[in-house]
Motif scaffolding. Structure first.
Motif, PDB file in Angstrom:
ATOM      1  N   ILE A  37       4.679  -6.440 -14.398  1.00  0.00           N
ATOM      2  CA  ILE A  37       4.124  -6.604 -13.049  1.00  0.00           C
ATOM      3  C   ILE A  37       4.697  -7.846 -12.375  1.00  0.00           C
ATOM      4  O   ILE A  37       5.036  -7.829 -11.192  1.00  0.00           O
ATOM      5  N   LYS A  38       4.817  -8.929 -13.139  1.00  0.00           N
ATOM      6  CA  LYS A  38       5.362 -10.160 -12.569  1.00  0.00           C
ATOM      7  C   LYS A  38       6.784  -9.948 -12.058  1.00  0.00           C
ATOM      8  O   LYS A  38       7.162 -10.444 -10.999  1.00  0.00           O
ATOM      9  N   CYS A  40       8.152  -7.133 -11.174  1.00  0.00           N
ATOM     10  CA  CYS A  40       8.276  -5.972 -10.286  1.00  0.00           C
ATOM     11  C   CYS A  40       8.836  -6.400  -8.934  1.00  0.00           C
ATOM     12  O   CYS A  40       8.338  -7.334  -8.303  1.00  0.00           O
ATOM     13  N   LYS A  43       6.046  -2.819  -5.408  1.00  0.00           N
ATOM     14  CA  LYS A  43       4.596  -2.990  -5.400  1.00  0.00           C
ATOM     15  C   LYS A  43       3.997  -2.377  -6.659  1.00  0.00           C
ATOM     16  O   LYS A  43       4.653  -1.623  -7.370  1.00  0.00           O
ATOM     17  N   PHE A  63      -5.310  -7.471  -7.138  1.00  0.00           N
ATOM     18  CA  PHE A  63      -3.896  -7.821  -7.253  1.00  0.00           C
ATOM     19  C   PHE A  63      -3.331  -8.270  -5.904  1.00  0.00           C
ATOM     20  O   PHE A  63      -2.619  -9.278  -5.816  1.00  0.00           O
ATOM     21  N   SER A  64      -3.641  -7.532  -4.843  1.00  0.00           N
ATOM     22  CA  SER A  64      -3.102  -7.862  -3.521  1.00  0.00           C
ATOM     23  C   SER A  64      -3.545  -9.237  -3.060  1.00  0.00           C
ATOM     24  O   SER A  64      -2.781  -9.975  -2.441  1.00  0.00           O
ATOM     25  N   THR A  68       0.143 -10.194  -5.697  1.00  0.00           N
ATOM     26  CA  THR A  68       0.901  -9.026  -6.139  1.00  0.00           C
ATOM     27  C   THR A  68       0.592  -7.850  -5.216  1.00  0.00           C
ATOM     28  O   THR A  68      -0.517  -7.300  -5.280  1.00  0.00           O
ATOM     29  N   VAL A 170      -1.201 -12.383 -14.465  1.00  0.00           N
ATOM     30  CA  VAL A 170      -0.060 -12.290 -13.550  1.00  0.00           C
ATOM     31  C   VAL A 170      -0.139 -13.389 -12.502  1.00  0.00           C
ATOM     32  O   VAL A 170       0.861 -14.053 -12.185  1.00  0.00           O
ATOM     33  N   LYS A 174       2.673 -16.348 -11.945  1.00  0.00           N
ATOM     34  CA  LYS A 174       3.371 -16.509 -10.665  1.00  0.00           C
ATOM     35  C   LYS A 174       3.133 -17.884 -10.035  1.00  0.00           C
ATOM     36  O   LYS A 174       3.754 -18.223  -9.037  1.00  0.00           O
TER      37      LYS A 174
END
Length: 326
Positions: A37-38, A40, A43, A63-64, A68, A170, A174
């Motif tokens: 995921i990191k 990616c 999306k 996540f958003s 992310t 995640v 980040k």
């Protein structure tokens, strides 16, 4: 203890145990999911049916809001055109406790054909969903909290907790900060606290109550009662630097104790080394200083300017409350 209370306590205990049971499953596959995921470039697409779908919607929002980009894709709708939102640089996270929902068939074939990474969160590591995924996060629970052992309770709680664990990991990887979080929540209380700076709410220009060291006490009285911000006066030297402050409390004490309170000049009454705040400081920090030292006002300095001790504004505690800093 009543049966109702006993039942409530049992549900909490079963669900708590379900979450604690996940600790031993936070390992290599968890790390791989976080890395996928990191890294990616597109999306994160979350999908799930029923209760799992509701959890997937919540996780997409989580996540958003933590750095992310994520969307929810309904599995049943995906076979009727909605697969078009899944792109080659995306990652798909599918939630299904049983892992055999027939509605997933279209998504699973699509991601396999396109080579799109798939993360499964399921309670059945041997299910079709788990076998199709590159990474499987096992959320199996020994029992549901439902008295009939049927309604998704402990299993849905475990699924949500695992999804949150991935999202927070995640976020940490980040380097997502509280300031970043506030940027995505400008309308909430956190946004006001972390986006509002002193310069956004301070009084400047003609509203700034300042006088010189030799200003008569009568003039100090006047400026403290006729400026927009009342209750304090800043005392500046010949260079315009702040060297002291006179507050309304000092004025009241002078009126009580002096036979001739209007005699003298500002430097005779002022308090030296007053508390100040930088123009670029968070407004929340200014409020903390006011509360810590039990004061209602702070003079504002621009410490990065050519005159770092020159007052450029004044801040009242009411300004911070109106700005919804607290």
């Amino acid at each position: 203890m009543s049966k109702v209370v006993q039942q409530g306590l049992r549900v909490l205990e079963v669900e708590a145990q379900a979450i604690m049971g996940l600790r031993e499953r936070i390992g290599a596959e968890f790390e791989q999911a976080v890395k996928m995921i990191k890294e990616c470039q597109g999306k994160l697409v979350l999908t799930g049916m029923g209760k799992s779908g509701q959890i997937a919607r919540k996780l997409a929002s989580t996540f958003s809001s933590t750095g992310t980009p994520a969307v929810f894709l309904h599995p049943a709708e995906s076979s009727h055109g909605d697969l078009g939102l899944v792109e080659s640089d995306d990652v798909v996270m599918a939630l299904s406790y049983g892992g055999e929902s027939p509605e997933f068939s279209g998504i699973l074939r699509f991601v396999a054909r396109k080579g799109i990474p798939l993360i499964a969160i399921t309670g059945k590591p041997g299910s079709s969903l788990a076998k199709a995924a590159q990474v499987t996060l096992n959320v199996h629970v020994s029992e549901e909290a439902c008295p009939l052992g049927l309604a998704p309770t402990a299993s849905s709680t475990a699924t949500l907790a695992m999804g949150d664990a991935v999202a927070m990991a995640v976020m940490a990887e980040k380097g997502f900060s509280s300031e970043d979080f506030a940027e995505f929540h400008p309308g909430g209380s956190l946004g006001y606290r972390l986006l509002t700076r002193v310069k956004d709410v301070m009084h400047t220009g003609d509203a700034l109550p300042t006088v010189g060291l030799e200003a008569p006490i009568r003039q100090v009285f006047s400026i403290m009662t006729h400026k927009d911000v009342r209750g304090a006066a800043g005392i500046v030297d010949n260079n315009g630097d702040l060297v002291g402050v006179i507050t309304d409390g000092q004025i009241r004490r002078r009126l009580e104790k002096s036979d001739d309170p209007l005699t003298g000049v500002a430097k005779d009454l002022m308090t030296t080394n007053p508390r100040t705040v930088d123009v670029n400081e968070l407004a929340e920090k200014a409020l903390f200083v006011m509360e810590q030292f039990q004061i209602n006002m702070l003079f504002v300095l621009d410490k990065e300017s050519s005159q770092p001790k020159k007052p450029v504004g004044i801040l009242h505690v009411q300004d911070l409350l109106r700005a919804r800093v607290r």
